[in-house]
Motif scaffolding. Structure first.
Motif, short mmCIF file in Angstrom:
data_model
loop_
_atom_site.label_atom_id
_atom_site.label_comp_id
_atom_site.label_asym_id
_atom_site.label_seq_id
_atom_site.Cartn_x
_atom_site.Cartn_y
_atom_site.Cartn_z
N GLN A 50 0.83 -1.20 0.00
CA GLN A 50 0.00 0.00 0.00
C GLN A 50 0.87 1.26 0.00
OE1 GLN A 50 -2.73 -1.17 -1.06
NE2 GLN A 50 -4.22 -0.66 0.52
N SER A 51 1.98 1.23 0.73
CA SER A 51 2.84 2.41 0.79
C SER A 51 3.49 2.71 -0.56
CB SER A 51 3.92 2.24 1.86
OG SER A 51 4.93 1.34 1.44
N LYS A 52 3.63 1.70 -1.40
CA LYS A 52 4.18 1.91 -2.74
C LYS A 52 3.10 2.32 -3.74
CE LYS A 52 8.27 0.59 -1.47
NZ LYS A 52 9.22 1.61 -1.10
N LEU A 53 1.90 1.76 -3.60
CA LEU A 53 0.83 2.04 -4.56
C LEU A 53 0.13 3.37 -4.32
CD1 LEU A 53 -0.95 -1.43 -4.89
CD2 LEU A 53 0.56 -0.32 -6.53
N PHE A 54 -0.13 3.70 -3.06
CA PHE A 54 -0.96 4.86 -2.77
C PHE A 54 -0.41 6.19 -3.26
CE2 PHE A 54 -4.21 3.43 0.64
CZ PHE A 54 -4.75 2.55 -0.28
N PRO A 55 0.89 6.46 -3.17
CA PRO A 55 1.36 7.74 -3.72
C PRO A 55 1.02 7.88 -5.21
CG PRO A 55 3.05 6.80 -2.33
CD PRO A 55 1.98 5.75 -2.48
N PHE A 56 1.21 6.82 -5.98
CA PHE A 56 0.85 6.86 -7.40
C PHE A 56 -0.65 7.03 -7.58
CE2 PHE A 56 4.93 4.62 -7.65
CZ PHE A 56 5.56 5.38 -8.61
N TYR A 57 -1.40 6.26 -6.84
CA TYR A 57 -2.86 6.30 -6.93
C TYR A 57 -3.39 7.70 -6.64
CZ TYR A 57 -7.66 5.60 -5.26
OH TYR A 57 -9.00 5.71 -5.03
N PHE A 58 -2.94 8.30 -5.55
CA PHE A 58 -3.45 9.62 -5.18
C PHE A 58 -2.99 10.70 -6.17
CE2 PHE A 58 -3.54 7.93 -0.63
CZ PHE A 58 -4.88 7.62 -0.71
N HIS A 59 -1.77 10.60 -6.66
CA HIS A 59 -1.30 11.59 -7.64
C HIS A 59 -1.99 11.42 -8.99
CE1 HIS A 59 1.83 12.52 -4.67
NE2 HIS A 59 1.86 13.69 -5.28
N ILE A 60 -2.25 10.19 -9.39
CA ILE A 60 -3.00 9.97 -10.63
C ILE A 60 -4.43 10.51 -10.47
CG2 ILE A 60 -4.03 8.20 -12.13
CD1 ILE A 60 -1.43 6.55 -11.63
N SER A 61 -5.05 10.26 -9.33
CA SER A 61 -6.39 10.80 -9.07
C SER A 61 -6.37 12.32 -9.14
CB SER A 61 -6.89 10.36 -7.69
OG SER A 61 -7.13 8.98 -7.66
N MET A 62 -5.35 12.92 -8.55
CA MET A 62 -5.23 14.38 -8.56
C MET A 62 -5.04 14.89 -10.00
SD MET A 62 -2.50 16.74 -6.43
CE MET A 62 -1.08 16.18 -7.35
N GLY A 63 -4.19 14.24 -10.76
CA GLY A 63 -3.96 14.65 -12.14
C GLY A 63 -5.20 14.52 -13.00
N CYS A 64 -5.92 13.43 -12.84
CA CYS A 64 -7.16 13.23 -13.61
C CYS A 64 -8.20 14.28 -13.24
CB CYS A 64 -7.72 11.83 -13.37
SG CYS A 64 -6.75 10.51 -14.11
N ALA A 65 -8.31 14.58 -11.95
CA ALA A 65 -9.27 15.59 -11.51
C ALA A 65 -8.90 16.96 -12.09
CB ALA A 65 -9.33 15.65 -9.98
#
Length: 189
Positions: A50-65
């Motif tokens: 989770q510590s490896k995936l979540f930074p990417f996940y949250f930044h991708i969500s931010m970029g898409c938004a």
């Protein structure tokens, strides 16, 4: 834009692809992968993943938004903004705000609290088991009762994790409602 203020076909496709991709990713991460990984991996391995995936996940969500908000904002006639358009802009702004809070503030604090918890757990020989696999009394419950530092770290972790989860659900709901709004505006299907 095409004549009459309507967005071009490419703009519409990009908007829909980015929005649906973000929403699909959010659905998968929120409701599928986390539960599958939590039930199938040792506790500390799950935390590492989770510590490896979540930074990417949250930044991708931010970029898409951000992309979706920019696309929609560029299409609006600001002088004649309707309630419907304003609500759609608000949903995307909310998604961007919540994703940014997660990406830039909550994720790092949640992960730091998790690492601190894992350090104490490793000292006690805990963390290598798959959740729900231990028999008898819960060793983590015992540790909370015996170690006030661990108990405080756990409260800190769950506070950040809870806020992060609320932000994530807010993004998911905002994007889902915006998708529903787009679907309701379709004239042909």
């Amino acid at each position: 834009m095409e004549e009459g203020g309507n967005p071009g076909s490419l703009t519409k496709v990009v908007h829909l692809l980015v929005l649906s991709g973000a929403w699909g990713m959010q659905m998968w991460v929120t409701f599928i992968s986390g539960f599958v990984l939590f039930r199938g991996l040792p506790r500390h391995t799950f935390g590492l993943v989770q510590s490896k995936l979540f930074p990417f996940y949250f930044h991708i969500s931010m970029g898409c938004a951000f992309v979706n908000l920019c696309i929609l904002a560029s299409q609006c006639s600001w002088a004649q903004l309707t309630f419907w358009e304003a609500s759609q802009l608000f949903l995307l702004l909310l998604s961007l705000t919540l994703a940014t809070i997660n990406a830039r503030w909550l994720e790092s604090r949640t992960t730091a609290a998790m690492w601190a918890l894992q350090t104490v757990e490793k000292e006690r020989g805990l963390g290598g088991e798959v959740p729900g696999s231990h028999q008898g009394s819960d060793p983590y419950h015992q540790l909370r009762g015996q170690d006030p530092k661990y108990s405080a770290l756990r409260q800190q972790f769950f506070r950040y994790h809870g806020l992060s989860s609320l932000c994530n659900l807010g993004c998911l709901l905002s994007n889902g409602l915006h998708l529903a709004g787009l679907a309701l505006a379709l004239h042909n299907l």
